[in-house]
Design a protein around this motif. Structure first.
Motif, PDB file in Angstrom:
ATOM      1  N   ASN A 311      -2.170  -4.357 -14.208  1.00  0.00           N
ATOM      2  CA  ASN A 311      -2.814  -5.617 -14.563  1.00  0.00           C
ATOM      3  C   ASN A 311      -4.258  -5.610 -14.055  1.00  0.00           C
ATOM      4  N   VAL A 312      -5.204  -5.721 -14.992  1.00  0.00           N
ATOM      5  CA  VAL A 312      -6.612  -5.616 -14.603  1.00  0.00           C
ATOM      6  C   VAL A 312      -7.010  -6.713 -13.617  1.00  0.00           C
ATOM      7  N   LEU A 313      -6.355  -7.886 -13.708  1.00  0.00           N
ATOM      8  CA  LEU A 313      -6.686  -8.974 -12.787  1.00  0.00           C
ATOM      9  C   LEU A 313      -6.339  -8.611 -11.345  1.00  0.00           C
ATOM     10  N   VAL A 314      -5.240  -7.870 -11.177  1.00  0.00           N
ATOM     11  CA  VAL A 314      -4.851  -7.451  -9.829  1.00  0.00           C
ATOM     12  C   VAL A 314      -5.893  -6.482  -9.277  1.00  0.00           C
ATOM     13  N   ARG A 315      -6.335  -5.529 -10.136  1.00  0.00           N
ATOM     14  CA  ARG A 315      -7.335  -4.552  -9.689  1.00  0.00           C
ATOM     15  C   ARG A 315      -8.628  -5.275  -9.308  1.00  0.00           C
ATOM     16  N   GLN A 316      -9.003  -6.249 -10.134  1.00  0.00           N
ATOM     17  CA  GLN A 316     -10.224  -6.999  -9.822  1.00  0.00           C
ATOM     18  C   GLN A 316     -10.060  -7.791  -8.527  1.00  0.00           C
ATOM     19  N   ALA A 317      -8.876  -8.372  -8.343  1.00  0.00           N
ATOM     20  CA  ALA A 317      -8.639  -9.142  -7.116  1.00  0.00           C
ATOM     21  C   ALA A 317      -8.799  -8.256  -5.897  1.00  0.00           C
ATOM     22  N   VAL A 318      -8.211  -7.052  -5.931  1.00  0.00           N
ATOM     23  CA  VAL A 318      -8.326  -6.151  -4.784  1.00  0.00           C
ATOM     24  C   VAL A 318      -9.781  -5.742  -4.579  1.00  0.00           C
ATOM     25  N   ALA A 319     -10.483  -5.453  -5.707  1.00  0.00           N
ATOM     26  CA  ALA A 319     -11.889  -5.047  -5.589  1.00  0.00           C
ATOM     27  C   ALA A 319     -12.731  -6.164  -4.969  1.00  0.00           C
ATOM     28  N   LEU A 365     -12.432 -15.933  -4.769  1.00  0.00           N
ATOM     29  CA  LEU A 365     -12.296 -15.478  -6.147  1.00  0.00           C
ATOM     30  C   LEU A 365     -11.123 -14.495  -6.262  1.00  0.00           C
ATOM     31  N   ALA A 366     -10.946 -13.682  -5.221  1.00  0.00           N
ATOM     32  CA  ALA A 366      -9.861 -12.710  -5.213  1.00  0.00           C
ATOM     33  C   ALA A 366      -8.509 -13.420  -5.285  1.00  0.00           C
ATOM     34  N   ARG A 367      -8.344 -14.470  -4.460  1.00  0.00           N
ATOM     35  CA  ARG A 367      -7.084 -15.234  -4.463  1.00  0.00           C
ATOM     36  C   ARG A 367      -6.843 -15.851  -5.833  1.00  0.00           C
ATOM     37  N   GLN A 368      -7.920 -16.363  -6.405  1.00  0.00           N
ATOM     38  CA  GLN A 368      -7.834 -17.008  -7.713  1.00  0.00           C
ATOM     39  C   GLN A 368      -7.352 -16.010  -8.773  1.00  0.00           C
ATOM     40  N   LYS A 369      -7.959 -14.806  -8.752  1.00  0.00           N
ATOM     41  CA  LYS A 369      -7.583 -13.777  -9.735  1.00  0.00           C
ATOM     42  C   LYS A 369      -6.123 -13.366  -9.558  1.00  0.00           C
ATOM     43  N   LEU A 370      -5.724 -13.263  -8.289  1.00  0.00           N
ATOM     44  CA  LEU A 370      -4.366 -12.829  -7.986  1.00  0.00           C
ATOM     45  C   LEU A 370      -3.355 -13.856  -8.500  1.00  0.00           C
ATOM     46  N   ALA A 371      -3.690 -15.136  -8.331  1.00  0.00           N
ATOM     47  CA  ALA A 371      -2.816 -16.204  -8.828  1.00  0.00           C
ATOM     48  C   ALA A 371      -2.752 -16.162 -10.352  1.00  0.00           C
ATOM     49  N   GLU A 372      -3.926 -15.958 -10.954  1.00  0.00           N
ATOM     50  CA  GLU A 372      -4.010 -15.859 -12.408  1.00  0.00           C
ATOM     51  C   GLU A 372      -3.143 -14.708 -12.921  1.00  0.00           C
ATOM     52  N   ALA A 373      -3.087 -13.630 -12.149  1.00  0.00           N
ATOM     53  CA  ALA A 373      -2.316 -12.450 -12.554  1.00  0.00           C
ATOM     54  C   ALA A 373      -0.817 -12.681 -12.380  1.00  0.00           C
ATOM     55  N   TYR A 375       0.587 -13.395  -9.245  1.00  0.00           N
ATOM     56  CA  TYR A 375       1.023 -13.026  -7.901  1.00  0.00           C
ATOM     57  C   TYR A 375       0.411 -13.977  -6.870  1.00  0.00           C
ATOM     58  N   PRO A 376       0.675 -15.286  -6.975  1.00  0.00           N
ATOM     59  CA  PRO A 376       0.037 -16.217  -6.031  1.00  0.00           C
ATOM     60  C   PRO A 376       0.455 -15.933  -4.590  1.00  0.00           C
ATOM     61  N   GLU A 377       1.663 -15.370  -4.402  1.00  0.00           N
ATOM     62  CA  GLU A 377       2.130 -15.080  -3.035  1.00  0.00           C
ATOM     63  C   GLU A 377       1.782 -13.659  -2.616  1.00  0.00           C
ATOM     64  N   GLY A 378       1.080 -12.921  -3.485  1.00  0.00           N
ATOM     65  CA  GLY A 378       0.761 -11.534  -3.172  1.00  0.00           C
ATOM     66  C   GLY A 378       1.931 -10.613  -3.461  1.00  0.00           C
ATOM     67  N   PHE A 379       1.887  -9.391  -2.930  1.00  0.00           N
ATOM     68  CA  PHE A 379       2.962  -8.410  -3.141  1.00  0.00           C
ATOM     69  C   PHE A 379       2.858  -7.346  -2.056  1.00  0.00           C
ATOM     70  N   GLU A 380       3.807  -6.391  -2.099  1.00  0.00           N
ATOM     71  CA  GLU A 380       3.758  -5.283  -1.131  1.00  0.00           C
ATOM     72  C   GLU A 380       3.411  -4.003  -1.859  1.00  0.00           C
ATOM     73  N   THR A 381       2.616  -3.150  -1.221  1.00  0.00           N
ATOM     74  CA  THR A 381       2.291  -1.881  -1.871  1.00  0.00           C
ATOM     75  C   THR A 381       1.968  -0.831  -0.808  1.00  0.00           C
ATOM     76  N   THR A 382       1.708   0.393  -1.271  1.00  0.00           N
ATOM     77  CA  THR A 382       1.427   1.498  -0.354  1.00  0.00           C
ATOM     78  C   THR A 382       0.029   2.050  -0.634  1.00  0.00           C
ATOM     79  N   LEU A 383      -0.662   2.396   0.429  1.00  0.00           N
ATOM     80  CA  LEU A 383      -1.984   3.004   0.313  1.00  0.00           C
ATOM     81  C   LEU A 383      -1.911   4.407   0.906  1.00  0.00           C
ATOM     82  N   SER A 384      -2.215   5.440   0.106  1.00  0.00           N
ATOM     83  CA  SER A 384      -2.055   6.816   0.579  1.00  0.00           C
ATOM     84  C   SER A 384      -3.400   7.541   0.662  1.00  0.00           C
TER      85      SER A 384
END
Lengths: 536, 339
Positions: A311-319, A365-373, A375-384
């Protein structure tokens, strides 16, 4: 700490006097003066620069031991020089012409060019070498294909000193590839003497022997430990090298390398730790150069084929949630060139890449994008990241973890040994990773072709964008510079909008050398070309 | 003596199943561990076809069982395979690097044995004296400071600050002329070539790494010498010798020490064997071209053949060292025999 270093300086001053007294014996002084000792953390594992599995140091060594048809020029950048991708000069070729339609390249060899065994360099040698590059199982095959050099029938001997290369389409990267270390010209007569039926391209023999015309000849080769080069007296295919002898020695421990240069026992080294560099910069016993590499960019990559980063919105939120300035100051101590916070929107003014993208920290803006995508509560992921990137990726990962927690994303950090990292990248099974991209050429089309298209392992983000795929084949063969520039700007604009990867900084090439060493040039291979250096 | 001629080969043959087991285990382990050697070898612009070519060349497209049978076949012909990272046959890599490791380990061991025997005996003769405490301190420090720390510290003090040691890289001064390669042991080769300068250079290059490694193994040797001497000194025959009025030196060296040496010898076998593998950090700090750093680099690059070759070599060395120790038992204590 302060008084230790003062005492260290006093003692090393005494030692310097002692050493210089010893060196005042005429013969010894002369040979050390004329010898360059390069200590490297890597190792030279083969004398054939294009062998599959050749280390970067082995490939770079060939800039001195072999010649190519053409070479890149360099231009001054501060106290040092940097290669100039736009300007080529002849090396083994005295001159070269490109036909009007860009389909025929003609090379005229230097009449005085000789092999290290004394035989003259002929067009036959060039033909054999290019045939080898596109036929034998070496690294050249894949590399030269990026410049549409794929078939022996493209290379024709016109006469003893003239070679013609024909292209099906006018590829912008044909000449740069011929100037690269992946197109060395071999002494075909000598190599063929050692070829066998199973090994027609003398792959085995060339591993431990050189058949070149380069400025330096190999006098001792201990794979993985040490190479000693002696100047090739007859060499006239470029400016005369200054050092008569070069010793390339593997010293794995970075602090030992720093000590060696500081004590004056070694002349030049690369890739020290940021902390060591900072300490060395404060002393006048060595020269430190930190040159931003035009083609090396570090950043955070998203797997665009994997939830939630598809989801491009998630990528933008992280960026938007990354602490860019903090990353830059902490992870690389402010060394390099920032690749974030650009002012433009839509498309950049210039088509060069890597260049700064218009992303900067904005948590709301990041929170806003994430909610729009969704995932208002966020999610879990791995960074390698791989162990060999740990020096900057480790602190960066911790900061990213902390920052993403603020928008509800829980990050687990996974540091992988390099072979495992390589496997995971090939399998495309990592959701998010910190990597460094290093392209051979500073060409926007080439960068996108390698890192942002197709199923290759280098397309870390598995980005597959119809608009990019449409532009790439056109841009590659675009003869009109203005049209190419327009395509390049469009590509960078798409990247900024879709964020398959968000960039931190251009890495620096950090060189530590004795104060007497002059002429360092940062080539596209980011290693030492001994031909440039001299001692004042 | 003829029994010895039969028993030694029998002992060596009986080690074969163990060697095979170690080899099979390493072979399978290296391949089930995650890692992509082809991905590490490929060029920056490699295509899937290039990756497939590399995998086929490395034989990775076959099953593990097939690969193992092929490997055993190679081994039977004395071929340990090729190293992908060094581009050289593993056999010649190991042959070039083993003398460097052995030279370093031998000198460190002689140094450690000399110091620890002296310290251990002195500490046992005067238990709980100041000397005993010094010995304990030296041992604790030696074993608790990691070798790369003590190595870097020695480099910092003796090379960087004082300038007494030569630059800590490699086996001989890079600007010196290396003696012709006969045995691979630089100390021996330089003597054979009657080259005093090369001998001096090789010896001075050895001092810092050997000291670092020696510090690391001082503790077990000193502790066991002390403990063993203590128990022997309290034994009946030492008391008898003392009551008969024999000289102190004769009692300590001839009667006590000879009897106290057996456990020291046992530990020595383990210490020597572990030094060969454990010297990796010392080799890294001093750019010493030994086998341990070679094996570690190979593991990092998922380079299978050198790892297998190294394990095989180490297993063989363990067998040889243990056999030598057993033979030495017989010399020191006639009651012990090889059977």
């Amino acid at each position: 700490m302060a008084h230790v270093s003062v005492r260290g300086r006093r003692l090393s001053a005494i030692a310097l006097i002692l050493v210089s007294t010893l060196l005042s014996v005429p013969a010894g002084a002369q040979s050390r003066e004329e010898t360059l000792r390069y200590v490297t953390g890597g190792s030279v594992n083969t004398l054939d620069p294009v062998m599959l599995g050749a280390t970067p140091e082995a490939t770079a060594l060939s800039s001195a031991t072999y010649d190519r048809l053409v070479a890149f020029d360099s231009r001054p950048a501060g106290d040092y020089r940097v290669f100039d991708f736009e300007s080529l000069r002849g090396e083994l070729a005295e001159s070269f012409e490109v036909s009007e339609d860009g389909l025929t390249l003609t090379f005229h060899l230097r009449p005085d060019a000789l092999w290290q065994d004394g035989r003259p360099v002929t067009a036959e040698d060039v033909k054999w070498s290019l045939d080898r590059a596109v036929s034998a199982e070496t690294m050249s095959k894949a590399q030269l294909a990026t410049g549409s050099l794929t078939d022996p029938s493209q290379f024709t001997v016109v006469d003893e000193r003239t070679v013609r290369i024909t292209l099906e389409k006018a590829d912008r990267l044909a000449l740069p590839n011929l100037a690269s270390l992946y197109a060395p010209i071999y002494n075909s007569e000598l190599a063929r003497e050692h070829a066998t039926d199973e090994d027609p391209w003398a792959l085995e023999w060339l591993k431990d022997n050189t058949a070149g015309s380069g400025a330096y000849a190999v006098s001792t080769f201990r794979a993985g430990q040490q190479v000693v080069l002696d100047v090739n007296e007859g060499w006239a295919n470029g400016p005369r090298p200054s050092f008569r002898r070069v010793i390339v020695q593997t010293v794995p421990e970075a602090s030992t390398r720093a000590n060696l240069v500081e004590r004056g026992d070694a002349d030049i080294t690369l890739n020290l730790q940021s902390q060591d560099l900072r300490a060395l910069e404060g002393r006048d016993t060595v020269k430190v150069a930190s040159i931003p590499m035009p083609t090396a960019a570090a950043g955070l990559i998203f797997n665009t084929r994997m939830e939630p980063f598809d989801n491009v919105l998630v990528r933008q939120a992280v960026a938007l949630a990354l602490p860019y300035d903090n990353l830059f100051e902490t992870a690389v101590l402010g060394r390099g060139e920032k690749l974030y916070g650009a002012g433009w929107q839509g498309e950049p003014e210039e088509g060069v890449f890597p260049q700064a993208l218009p992303w900067s920290t904005d948590l709301d803006l990041a929170r806003q994008k994430l909610a729009e995508a969704g995932y208002p509560e966020g999610f879990e992921t791995t960074l390698s990241f791989g162990v060999n990137r740990a020096n900057f990726a480790e602190p960066a990962a911790a900061l990213i973890q902390e920052s993403l927690a603020r928008i509800g994303i829980t990050v687990r950090i996974d540091k992988l040994p390099d072979p495992q990292m390589a496997e995971a990248i090939t399998d495309k099974r990592l959701p998010m990773l910190i990597e460094r991209t290093l392209a051979l050429f500073p060409s926007t089309e080439y960068y996108f072709r390698i890192f942002f298209s197709g199923p290759s392992r280098w397309n870390y983000s598995s980005w597959d964008d119809a608009r990019v795929n449409e532009i790439l084949p056109r841009a590659r063969f675009e003869a009109d510079q203005a049209a190419y520039e327009e395509d390049a700007r469009r590509l960078v604009g798409l990247l900024a909008e879709e964020v398959p990867m968000t960039y931190f900084w251009k890495q620096t090439l950090d060189v530590v050398m004795a104060p007497s060493i002059e002429g360092f040039t940062a080539w596209y291979h980011y290693n030492v070309d001994f031909r440039d250096l001299s001692r004042t | 003596m003829p029994t010895l001629l039969v028993r030694v080969p029998v002992r060596l043959l009986s080690a074969l199943p163990a060697l095979f087991g170690v080899l099979a285990l390493t072979f399978v382990l290296m391949r089930v561990l995650p890692g992509d050697p082809a991905g590490l070898m490929a060029s920056p612009s490699a295509s899937e076809t290039e990756l497939a070519t590399i995998r086929a060349r490395l034989g990775l497209d076959r099953t593990i069982a097939e690969q193992f049978v092929l490997y055993l076949g190679q081994l039977a012909r004395g071929d340990l395979g090729m190293s992908t990272t060094s581009g050289q046959p593993v056999l010649s890599d190991l042959a070039e690097r083993l003398p460097a490791s052995l030279e370093l380990v031998a000198l460190s061991f002689l140094l450690a044995a000399g110091i620890s025997l002296a310290l251990g005996i002195a500490a046992a003769l005067r238990p709980n004296s100041a000397l005993d405490h010094v010995a304990r301190l030296v041992c604790t420090a030696g074993v608790s400071i990691p070798t790369f720390v003590s190595g870097l510290l020695l480099v910092y003090v003796f090379y960087y600050l004082l300038g007494w040691a030569p630059d800590p890289t490699g086996r001989i001064d890079v600007f010196a002329i290396q003696p012709p390669d006969v045995t691979g042991f630089l100390l021996v080769d330089s003597l054979l070539a009657r080259d005093g300068a090369a001998f001096g250079s090789a010896l001075s290059q050895l001092i810092l790494p050997a000291t670092t490694l020696c510090l690391f193994v001082l503790a077990p040797l000193t502790r066991i010498t002390r403990a063993s001497m203590l128990s022997v000194l309290e034994s009946d025959y030492v008391r008898t010798a003392e009551s008969l009025g024999l000289g102190r030196f004769k009692i300590v060296v001839v009667y006590a020490l000879t009897n106290a040496l057996l456990p020291v010898l046992t530990i020595s076998g383990t210490v020597i064997s572990s030094m060969l593998g454990a010297s990796v950090l010392v080799e890294k700090v001093f750019a010493w071209p030994g086998i341990a750093s070679y094996a570690v680099d190979a593991i990092m690059a998922s380079d299978f053949a050198p790892v297998q070759g190294f394990v095989l070599l180490m297993a063989t060395l363990y067998v040889v060292v243990n056999l030598t120790i057993d033979l030495l038992y017989g010399l020191i204590d006639p009651r012990v025999s090889l059977s």
